[in-house]
Write a protein that holds these residues in place. Structure first.
Motif, PDB file in Angstrom:
ATOM      1  N   ASP A  17       9.722   6.930  -1.589  1.00 59.52           N
ATOM      2  CA  ASP A  17       8.736   5.590  -1.633  1.00 59.52           C
ATOM      3  C   ASP A  17       8.479   5.759  -0.075  1.00 59.52           C
ATOM      4  O   ASP A  17       9.149   6.058   0.821  1.00 59.52           O
ATOM      5  CB  ASP A  17       9.527   4.555  -1.737  1.00 59.52           C
ATOM      6  N   SER A  18       7.153   5.330   0.215  1.00 59.28           N
ATOM      7  CA  SER A  18       6.565   5.121   1.522  1.00 59.28           C
ATOM      8  C   SER A  18       5.769   4.253   1.507  1.00 59.28           C
ATOM      9  O   SER A  18       4.637   4.347   0.930  1.00 59.28           O
ATOM     10  CB  SER A  18       5.943   6.284   2.361  1.00 59.28           C
ATOM     11  N   VAL A  19       5.860   2.948   2.011  1.00 54.06           N
ATOM     12  CA  VAL A  19       4.698   1.866   1.591  1.00 54.06           C
ATOM     13  C   VAL A  19       4.751   1.127   2.943  1.00 54.06           C
ATOM     14  O   VAL A  19       5.633   0.692   3.623  1.00 54.06           O
ATOM     15  CB  VAL A  19       5.769   0.766   0.673  1.00 54.06           C
TER      16      VAL A  19
ATOM     17  N   THR B 125       0.850  -1.257  -0.055  1.00 53.65           N
ATOM     18  CA  THR B 125       0.154   0.040  -0.074  1.00 53.65           C
ATOM     19  C   THR B 125       0.911   1.343  -0.199  1.00 53.65           C
ATOM     20  O   THR B 125       1.519   1.407   1.026  1.00 53.65           O
ATOM     21  CB  THR B 125      -0.933   0.192   1.213  1.00 53.65           C
ATOM     22  N   TYR B 126       0.730   2.032  -1.130  1.00 48.45           N
ATOM     23  CA  TYR B 126       1.628   3.163  -1.334  1.00 48.45           C
ATOM     24  C   TYR B 126       1.051   4.304  -0.628  1.00 48.45           C
ATOM     25  O   TYR B 126      -0.185   4.515  -0.219  1.00 48.45           O
ATOM     26  CB  TYR B 126       1.963   3.366  -2.757  1.00 48.45           C
ATOM     27  N   SER B 127       1.739   5.360  -0.342  1.00 51.50           N
ATOM     28  CA  SER B 127       1.388   6.801   0.189  1.00 51.50           C
ATOM     29  C   SER B 127       0.371   7.200  -0.715  1.00 51.50           C
ATOM     30  O   SER B 127      -0.526   8.135  -0.076  1.00 51.50           O
ATOM     31  CB  SER B 127       2.613   7.712   0.424  1.00 51.50           C
ATOM     32  N   SER B 128       0.139   7.053  -2.062  1.00 48.68           N
ATOM     33  CA  SER B 128      -0.882   7.431  -2.856  1.00 48.68           C
ATOM     34  C   SER B 128      -2.005   6.905  -2.573  1.00 48.68           C
ATOM     35  O   SER B 128      -3.147   7.499  -3.295  1.00 48.68           O
ATOM     36  CB  SER B 128      -0.256   7.513  -4.333  1.00 48.68           C
TER      37      SER B 128
END
Length: 621
Positions: free
Chosen positions: A477-479, A448-451
């Motif tokens: 990236d932040s996942v 699940t990405y930050s977007s």
């Protein structure tokens, strides 16, 4: 003609009884006790010593072997392994109160290696069960150099654990404090189909040993009704296993109102210690009994009876969300009772209890459904890991029987993430027990990405050992990452399991960071977004019951839940005539038997004569 067959059987039985021991032990107990100086703090009252005596007192004489080892800087033997009998119990009582706990280091690797190399002792039956118990309050500590300690720990987890598995050894581990290497001890137990217990207070050690023994040697029990219990006329023998405060003596009142003497050996056999007492009564009087001055919740009543309950075995390790199919039946002299007039009078229920130190938390209690002369129930979705006990109770109005089955619930895989260099993140899922069929199971990552975007990736099976997936971490990236196991056990049962979340992030061109939990290790806000794909939504299944009906069951992929029945004996054996070959065969058996008996007698006389001559010679000197 028939007399020749009978004569042959009797003669061969006589030969076998002359040359072969009358009984063989079917269970091996080996206990490994931490002898480091810190045990003086963890166990100031030496409850470990009482627990060791408890095992020897619980084991029926000549039906189990027991050996005790100490480990610290170097392994050493406290009690050499031998069949449990009066001599063994006397030696143990002399040894356990005087052993010294002052070692500075704890070399767990050395003691496991020693025991793996130590031959089995005593007359053990073919296919006997091996139950080893490890009691410790520390970690692998053989050097001041942590790299040396880590190497030893790795050898225990890999090489030695594999040898334990190959030898069918159940290694039960007990942590005396919160400072032990829980991951190591838990892995040792999970992989060897055994229990890991964290003891909150030393007094819990006794109940833990009692539970391990009951798992190794299950028996029928009588239920307590407050501080009362009812004995019926089918009970041949009962053993009260009761726990109490230090120095307190149990008070047992018989149905006639008289107090049971704990001194008179004609009425009972008593094994007493500071915090527990075992009272064995042969041919107990039928009726309502009463017991005072004991901790009822931790105590039990084990019985020997011709009217017994039996239940399908529960695996010592049950995976989170794995269904448990349970079947209970009533047996008379090992023959299942199928008479509906009797079965319709029975009320059969099951209670699931979670064990948490000295506390027992009841998860549910539910009536079982009768089906085909048995009582069936399905336990679905135990979602909370821990140690559990399933208690089956048969109430027959004029009698009752109870069965207690202990097991551990744990996730089927250990899921973890770590950096793999070049801003790559490696996620791995390793099975905790060989019960999982990795070739029929699969793992998928949910990212699940930050977007808010959600991506599903298959994890590759590495050999036949574990799953792995390497994910690149792009700048900024932040996942959040978790994995779904679609698992299949070796018996074909299917279940689903979602792992806890991990997260990784990379800020700009910096190094990627990975951690356990949903929080991202950098200052980038994650916006949790539910996936639109229902297949990857979390499945939260609380402990629940569903009744198993014959029409609902699918035989495909389910284990055999029919209780093992003894073949019915035919009312009359058909007598047939004997051929010439049979005459010769039985005559040969008779001749061999006679020669063996004669040989045994002559050998005995020669040994006796030699001893007599040797004694005369010594007297002449």
């Amino acid at each position: 003609m028939k007399w020749l067959k009978v004569n042959t059987v009797l003669l061969l039985s006589a030969v076998l009884s002359f040359w072969v021991p009358l009984s063989q032990a079917d269970t091996q107990f080996r206990v490994i006790v931490d002898a480091s100086g810190s045990m003086l703090i963890s166990d100031p009252d030496k409850l470990t010593s009482e627990a060791l005596r408890l095992i020897s007192n619980l084991a029926p004489e000549e039906e189990a072997t027991l050996g005790i080892w100490l480990f610290g800087e170097a392994p050493r033997v406290l009690l050499p392994e031998a069949p449990v009998n009066k001599d063994t119990k006397t030696k143990l009582a002399n040894y356990v109160n005087s052993y010294v706990t002052q070692d500075v280091k704890t070399d767990l690797e050395a003691i496991i290696e020693l025991l793996l190399e130590t031959p089995d002792s005593g007359d053990l039956a073919q296919g006997f069960d091996r139950h080893w118990i490890l009691v410790t309050d520390g970690m692998v500590d053989i050097s001041l150099d942590e790299e040396i300690n880590k190497a030893s720990r790795d050898r225990i987890l890999n090489d030695l654990t594999k040898k334990l598995e190959e030898n069918g050894i159940h290694l039960h581990t007990i942590s005396m404090t919160g400072y032990t290497d829980k991951a190591l001890l838990e892995s040792l137990s999970l992989r060897t189909n055994a229990t890991h217990t964290e003891v909150a207070i030393p007094e819990d050690l006794l109940a833990t040993f009692d539970r391990i023994f009951a798992q190794a040697s299950p028996s029928d029990e009588l239920p307590f009704d407050g501080n009362h219990f009812v004995v019926d006329d089918a009970i041949d023998e009962l053993t009260l296993v009761v726990f109490h405060e230090n120095g307190i003596q149990p008070h047992v009142i018989k149905p006639n109102g008289k107090v049971l003497s704990l001194v008179d050996k004609t009425s009972s056999t008593v094994s007493a210690s500071d915090h527990y007492t075992l009272i064995t009564i042969s041919k107990p009087d039928p009726g309502k009994w009463q017991i005072d001055n004991v901790d009822i919740e931790r105590s039990s009543i084990r019985v020997i009876t011709n009217l017994s309950a039996q239940a399908t075995n529960i695996s010592p390790i049950v995976f989170v969300n794995e269904m448990i199919y349970s079947t209970v039946g009533l047996f008379e002299k090992d023959t299942q009772i199928k008479d509906d007039k009797v079965l319709n009078l029975l009320a059969v229920s099951q209670t699931l209890v979670r064990l948490n130190g000295e506390k027992k938390e009841t998860i549910f209690s539910h009536e079982m459904t009768k089906s085909s002369s048995q009582f069936k129930q399905r336990l679905a979705g135990i979602s909370e890991p821990g140690n559990y006990e399933l208690v089956s109770l048969i109430d027959g109005k004029t009698f009752s029987r109870q069965l207690s089955q202990s097991f551990t619930v744990h996730p089927a895989v250990d899921f973890s993430g770590e950096t793999a260099g070049d801003n790559l993140i490696a996620f791995a899922a390793k099975p905790v027990n060989l019960k999982l069929n990795v070739l029929r199971s699969n793992m998928r990552l949910e990212l699940t990405y930050s977007s808010g975007a959600v991506e599903i990736k298959e994890m590759s099976l590495i050999g036949q050992g574990y799953w792995e997936k390497i994910i690149p971490a792009s700048p900024n990236d932040s996942v959040k990452v978790r994995a779904k196991l679609v698992g299949v056990t070796q018996t074909g049962l299917r279940f689903d399991y979602w792992t806890p979340y991990w997260s990784f992030a990379r800020e700009g061109d910096g190094d990627a960071k990975v951690m356990l939990g949903e929080e991202v290790p950098v200052n980038i806000l994650l916006t949790p977004t539910s996936s639109s794909n229902n297949d990857v939504m979390p499945v939260l299944v609380p402990p629940a019951i569903s009744i198993v009906n014959e029409a609902e069951e699918s035989e495909e992929g389910l284990p055999d839940r029919t209780l093992p029945l003894n073949p019915e004996k035919t009312a009359k054996q058909q007598e047939v005539s004997m051929s010439t070959t049979e005459w010769i065969m039985y005559a040969a058996f008779n001749l061999i038997g006679i020669l063996a008996l004669v040989g045994g007698v002559l050998l005995y006389r020669r040994i006796k004569k030699n001893k007599s001559i040797k004694g005369d010679d010594e007297n002449d000197v």
